[in-house]
Design an enzyme around this catalytic site. Structure first.
Site, PDB file in Angstrom:
ATOM      1  N   GLU A  11       0.802  -1.225   0.000  1.00  0.00           N
ATOM      2  CA  GLU A  11       0.000   0.000   0.000  1.00  0.00           C
ATOM      3  C   GLU A  11       0.836   1.277   0.000  1.00  0.00           C
ATOM      4  O   GLU A  11       0.406   2.307  -0.513  1.00  0.00           O
ATOM      5  CB  GLU A  11      -0.973  -0.001   1.180  1.00  0.00           C
ATOM      6  N   PHE A  39     -11.045  -6.783  14.800  1.00  0.00           N
ATOM      7  CA  PHE A  39      -9.994  -7.282  13.920  1.00  0.00           C
ATOM      8  C   PHE A  39      -9.737  -6.280  12.792  1.00  0.00           C
ATOM      9  O   PHE A  39     -10.658  -5.816  12.150  1.00  0.00           O
ATOM     10  CB  PHE A  39     -10.404  -8.647  13.339  1.00  0.00           C
ATOM     11  N   GLN A  40      -8.475  -5.941  12.590  1.00  0.00           N
ATOM     12  CA  GLN A  40      -8.041  -4.996  11.554  1.00  0.00           C
ATOM     13  C   GLN A  40      -8.671  -3.620  11.704  1.00  0.00           C
ATOM     14  O   GLN A  40      -8.946  -2.958  10.719  1.00  0.00           O
ATOM     15  CB  GLN A  40      -8.289  -5.578  10.158  1.00  0.00           C
ATOM     16  N   LYS A  49     -17.456  -0.861   6.743  1.00  0.00           N
ATOM     17  CA  LYS A  49     -17.950  -1.893   5.832  1.00  0.00           C
ATOM     18  C   LYS A  49     -19.470  -1.832   5.655  1.00  0.00           C
ATOM     19  O   LYS A  49     -19.976  -2.026   4.552  1.00  0.00           O
ATOM     20  CB  LYS A  49     -17.551  -3.273   6.357  1.00  0.00           C
ATOM     21  N   MET A 103      24.304   9.573   0.013  1.00  0.00           N
ATOM     22  CA  MET A 103      24.194  10.880   0.642  1.00  0.00           C
ATOM     23  C   MET A 103      24.592  10.809   2.118  1.00  0.00           C
ATOM     24  O   MET A 103      25.209  11.739   2.647  1.00  0.00           O
ATOM     25  CB  MET A 103      22.773  11.420   0.498  1.00  0.00           C
TER      26      MET A 103
HETATM   27  C1  LIG Z   1      12.699   6.275   4.208  1.00  0.00           C
HETATM   28  C2  LIG Z   1      13.969   7.003   4.394  1.00  0.00           C
HETATM   29  N1  LIG Z   1      14.883   6.555   5.290  1.00  0.00           N
HETATM   30  C3  LIG Z   1      16.059   7.222   5.455  1.00  0.00           C
HETATM   31  C4  LIG Z   1      16.339   8.345   4.758  1.00  0.00           C
HETATM   32  C5  LIG Z   1      17.644   9.108   4.980  1.00  0.00           C
HETATM   33  N2  LIG Z   1      18.469   9.132   3.748  1.00  0.00           N
HETATM   34  C6  LIG Z   1      18.524  10.193   2.928  1.00  0.00           C
HETATM   35  S1  LIG Z   1      19.505   9.952   1.611  1.00  0.00           S
HETATM   36  C7  LIG Z   1      19.910   8.407   2.117  1.00  0.00           C
HETATM   37  C8  LIG Z   1      20.843   7.555   1.315  1.00  0.00           C
HETATM   38  C9  LIG Z   1      20.280   7.154   0.016  1.00  0.00           C
HETATM   39  O1  LIG Z   1      21.082   6.150  -0.549  1.00  0.00           O
HETATM   40  P1  LIG Z   1      20.812   5.594  -1.993  1.00  0.00           P
HETATM   41  O2  LIG Z   1      19.370   5.290  -2.154  1.00  0.00           O
HETATM   42  O3  LIG Z   1      21.751   4.480  -2.283  1.00  0.00           O
HETATM   43  O4  LIG Z   1      21.099   6.854  -2.923  1.00  0.00           O
HETATM   44  P2  LIG Z   1      22.466   7.672  -3.143  1.00  0.00           P
HETATM   45  O5  LIG Z   1      22.515   8.748  -2.119  1.00  0.00           O
HETATM   46  O6  LIG Z   1      23.585   6.707  -3.019  1.00  0.00           O
HETATM   47  O7  LIG Z   1      22.322   8.237  -4.504  1.00  0.00           O
HETATM   48  C10 LIG Z   1      19.270   8.112   3.331  1.00  0.00           C
HETATM   49  C11 LIG Z   1      19.425   6.843   4.064  1.00  0.00           C
HETATM   50  C12 LIG Z   1      15.351   8.789   3.845  1.00  0.00           C
HETATM   51  N3  LIG Z   1      15.502   9.908   3.118  1.00  0.00           N
HETATM   52  N4  LIG Z   1      14.200   8.096   3.678  1.00  0.00           N
END
Ligand SMILES: Cc1ncc(C[n+]2csc(CCOP(=O)(O)OP(=O)(O)O)c2C)c(N)n1
Lengths: 175, 583
Positions: free
Chosen positions: B73, B135-136, B185, B493
């Site tokens: 979802e 439930f749910q 429902k 990042m």
């Molecule tokens: C759901 C979620 N969890 C954690 C983060 C924190 N976060 C921001 S950028 C990043 C790294 C992303 O890595 P990747 O998808 O390999 O992309 P890259 O930066 O290597 O291009 C993280 C963990 C986020 N933005 N979203």
């Protein structure tokens, strides 16, 4: 800020009274409270009750903050779909009341003194027992605070206060 | 076909009573489907369950609405979001009660932060069981209150049609946003009159659309007299479909334009007035122009902290004009001289009609110098692919005509910098919430909305793994999304911040060991998988991928992991304190 007697508000510079007209449903109330908790605004008091038309409710909120914060609060409240109007009464002449029920220790020797004080504040004794008095008082927040201050030395057991309810004044003189 | 079951008696009365509309008695599920068709919904992203089975039963014979069975979802909500961003129409989600609803929360919050029109239908336990921990059961109205523009719990089936119409009206008007409708429902099983009434009026909800005329004149005056004007355009330009007005004004008055991440494509980057993106990873010239300008016109932008950098250093010399449909956005972070509440489209054209061309010769000389001396850099590859080059290449191969959907991370910022965006609704990205896992399902949603446009999802090896299971959906529905994984074997990042600000202590940001073989992963779903490790292979697989039209294609681009994304405004610094590259 205007300071007048008998429940016409006395305002400190950053205290604001907002009067919010909403559709009568709890989702609306929850959203309003959610704005305050989610965005870190303050609620000093809040009251919720029906308006003239039964599908509307009037919510009175007292809050505080600088101009920018109050402006944000007003705008954020206005954004809620169920909110019809938001009025910051602080910039208007308005009447404001709060109700408090106060249970105070009253010995045989102090009882009449307490009742005299209550009379001065136009408060009403609504319950009495050998050791306690319960008193009802209405007025603006300052008046209630003052009354509580007067009763404090006797020994206050419990207090139950409503939030402020307020309406814009129509009459320009004092009441 | 679930056609309205019109009672014959009522049919006869059709033209008699003027006040009684032509009504039919339908059950809630049928009312839902009829109303959806009435408001021109052609696609819904959904996942069945006990609480919504009556709706699914009605969908069994339904041919006018395309139901897409997503695999989770969250992805359903992202797909609806991608569909909405690409088409401008509301995205629609249908899920069951409890876990079905809670799984959509990330997708709803993502849409809310970026003001995306979306309507989410959740099943709910029957009204007499609400509150019993049935439930749910989940209080989804309570859970989603802070992340929806509005939400409803339907307690009376005779209100259902009205509620659905209102939901679409609220989601798509004013500042758009997600709206949730919780359907117990018993509400979808019991019957009521379906009126087909088209009008929606909510007395307490009347967005301001026309800008205040005095403010508009003031703004026009200020722009005409400016020496160093700048337009800062945000996502509102795209949501408010104001790109033509913006382009016309910027060209006629010869004013430079910088866009936010959400505003990319709102002004063609091939035009000489374009300065690209501003903010944390914005161009040198956009950030310098923002700092130096004397009049800043913010159009449909909200002064996000990723854009402004340190607030007291943000555009310190300018008088500011702020156009926004949402009054609460104005003055929220930055004080402005001329606030204008209204539709960006209306207000921009009103300003354009009154403003005269300012003398900006000196200003342009300065900007041209910045552009010449501080361009965005694409380093030469030494073996492994350079990420910047990967984006540049995708831009070339697609001729800047693709819908580019990203995840969150370095690849997102490089995509924003190095892809040349010339069209609105062509860059879809989670700008507000920054949701990893957004990219691929949103790209899929965009493909359902715009089947004739090439769609490229630029993602990271981290982000793709958050919703990669949607390959199943894309294969089932033959969605030819091109998934370009910038595979640096790490959470790029995060790694970059750890390198720069945490003394190279790469705590839990290296993915190398657990990463799947993305080619095999794709193939196991029946998709196409390719891998490229150098520029030559990259050109080769891109060319092959663009020709595939009946399946998703996963491209595993092995890129240089140590590459960092520059320019960069370190958090807490002002825009002009950006770092242009490694020491
Ligand atoms: C759901 C979620 N969890 C954690 C983060 C924190 N976060 C921001 S950028 C990043 C790294 C992303 O890595 P990747 O998808 O390999 O992309 P890259 O930066 O290597 O291009 C993280 C963990 C986020 N933005 N979203």
């Amino acid at each position: 800020m205007t300071v007048s007697k008998n429940g016409i508000s006395s305002q400190t510079s950053d205290r604001h009274t907002l009067s919010v007209l909403v559709s009568y449903n709890l989702n609306a109330l929850s959203r309003i409270i959610g704005i305050f908790s989610g965005k870190g605004f303050h609620i000093d008091s809040i009251s919720f009750g029906s308006e003239k038309e039964s599908d509307l409710a009037r919510i009175t909120i007292t809050t505080h903050g600088d101009e920018q914060i109050i402006e944000q609060i007003t705008k954020q409240l206005h954004k809620i779909i169920d909110v019809v109007t938001v009025t910051d009464l602080t910039y208007e002449r308005f009447v404001e009341r709060e109700l408090a029920l106060i249970k105070v220790t009253a010995t045989r020797s102090s009882r009449s003194e307490i009742m005299q004080i209550a009379q001065v504040f136009r408060a009403k004794v609504i319950d009495i027992s050998p050791g306690k008095l319960s008193i009802e008082v209405t007025g603006n927040r300052d008046k209630i605070n003052a009354f509580i201050g007067m009763l404090d030395p006797f020994g206050i057991d419990e207090i139950s206060r409503t939030g402020s309810v307020a309406l814009k004044r129509e009459f320009e003189g004092s009441v | 076909m679930a056609q309205p079951k019109t009672e014959p008696a009522e049919h006869k009365n059709k033209n008699q009573a003027t006040n009684t509309p032509d009504t039919a008695v339908l059950n809630g599920a049928e009312i839902l489907i009829n109303t959806l068709k009435d408001v021109n919904v052609d696609t819904i992203f959904g996942y069945p369950g006990g609480a919504v089975l009556p709706i699914y039963d009605s969908l069994f014979d339904e041919h006018d609405i395309n139901h897409v069975l997503i695999r989770h979802e969250q992805a359903g909500a992202h797909a609806a979001d991608g569909y909405a961003r690409a088409t401008g129409k509301a995205g629609v989600v249908l899920v069951t009660s409890g876990p079905g609803g809670t799984n959509t929360v990330t997708g709803i919050a993502t849409a809310a932060m970026d003001s995306i029109p979306m309507v989410v239908f959740t099943g709910q336990v029957p009204t007499d069981m609400i509150g019993n921990d049935a439930f749910q059961e989940a209080d989804i109205v309570g859970i989603t209150r802070p992340i929806t523009k509005h939400n409803y719990l339907v307690k009376d089936v005779s209100n259902l049609e009205q509620v659905i119409r209102e939901a679409f009206h609220v989601a798509t008007s004013g500042r758009p946003g997600p709206v949730l409708v919780d359907l117990p429902k018993d509400m979808i099983k019991s019957e009521a009159h379906y009126s087909g009434l088209k009008k929606v009026s909510i007395p307490s909800y009347k967005p301001t659309r026309e800008g205040h005329s005095t403010q508009v004149s003031k703004a026009a005056q200020m722009l005409s007299n400016a020496k160093k004007p700048l337009i800062y355009a945000g996502g509102g330009v795209i949501l408010g479909e104001a790109w033509e007005e913006l382009t016309a004004m910027a060209e006629r008055l010869n004013i430079p334009v910088t866009t936010t991440l959400m505003g990319l494509g709102g002004f063609p980057e091939s035009k000489p007035q374009s300065l690209g993106m501003l903010g944390m990873h914005g161009t040198y010239y956009a950030n310098m122009a923002t700092t130096e300008c004397d009049v800043l016109l913010a159009a449909g932008a909200r002064f996000d902290d990723r854009v402004t950098g340190r607030l007291d250093g943000f555009s310190p010399h300018s008088k500011k004009i702020h156009i926004d449909i949402d009054p609460s956005n104005i003055g929220k972070n930055v004080p402005v001289e001329v606030p204008i509440v209204g539709d960006v489209k209306n207000v921009l054209s009103a300003i354009d009609q009154q403003a005269s061309k300012p003398d900006t010769t000196d200003w342009w000389n300065t900007i041209e110098d910045w552009k010449k001396n501080h361009p965005l850099k694409v380093p030469k590859s030494e073996g492994l692919i350079k990420p910047q080059r990967m984006i540049e290449r995708i831009s070339e191969v697609t001729n800047g005509e693709a819908i580019v959907v990203t995840d969150v991370g370095q690849h997102q910022m490089w995509a924003a910098q190095h892809y040349t965006f010339n069209h609105p609704r062509s860059f879809l990205s989670s700008g507000g919430l920054g949701t990893m896992g957004y990219g691929f399902p949103a790209a899929m949603g965009a493909a359902f909305g715009c089947p004739d446009r090439p769609i490229v999802c630029i993602t990271g090896d981290g982000g793709f793994q958050m919703t990669a299971y949607e390959l199943a959906t894309a294969v089932e529905y033959e969605v030819p999304v091109k998934i370009a994984i910038m595979n640096n074997e790490c959470l790029g990042m995060v790694r970059q911040w750890q390198e720069l600000f945490y003394n190279k202590r790469y705590s839990h940001s290296i993915l190398k060991k657990g990463n799947p073989d993305f080619v095999k992963l794709a193939e196991s779903y029946g998709a196409v998988g390719y891998r490229a490790s150098n520029d030559e292979e990259m050109d080769d697989i891109l060319e092959k991928a663009m020709k595939i039209n009946d399946r998703p294609v996963v491209m595993d681009f092995r890129v240089e992991a140590r590459e960092n994304c520059y320019p960069m405004v370190p958090s807490g610094a002002a825009l002009n304190e950006m770092v242009e590259g490694p020491e």
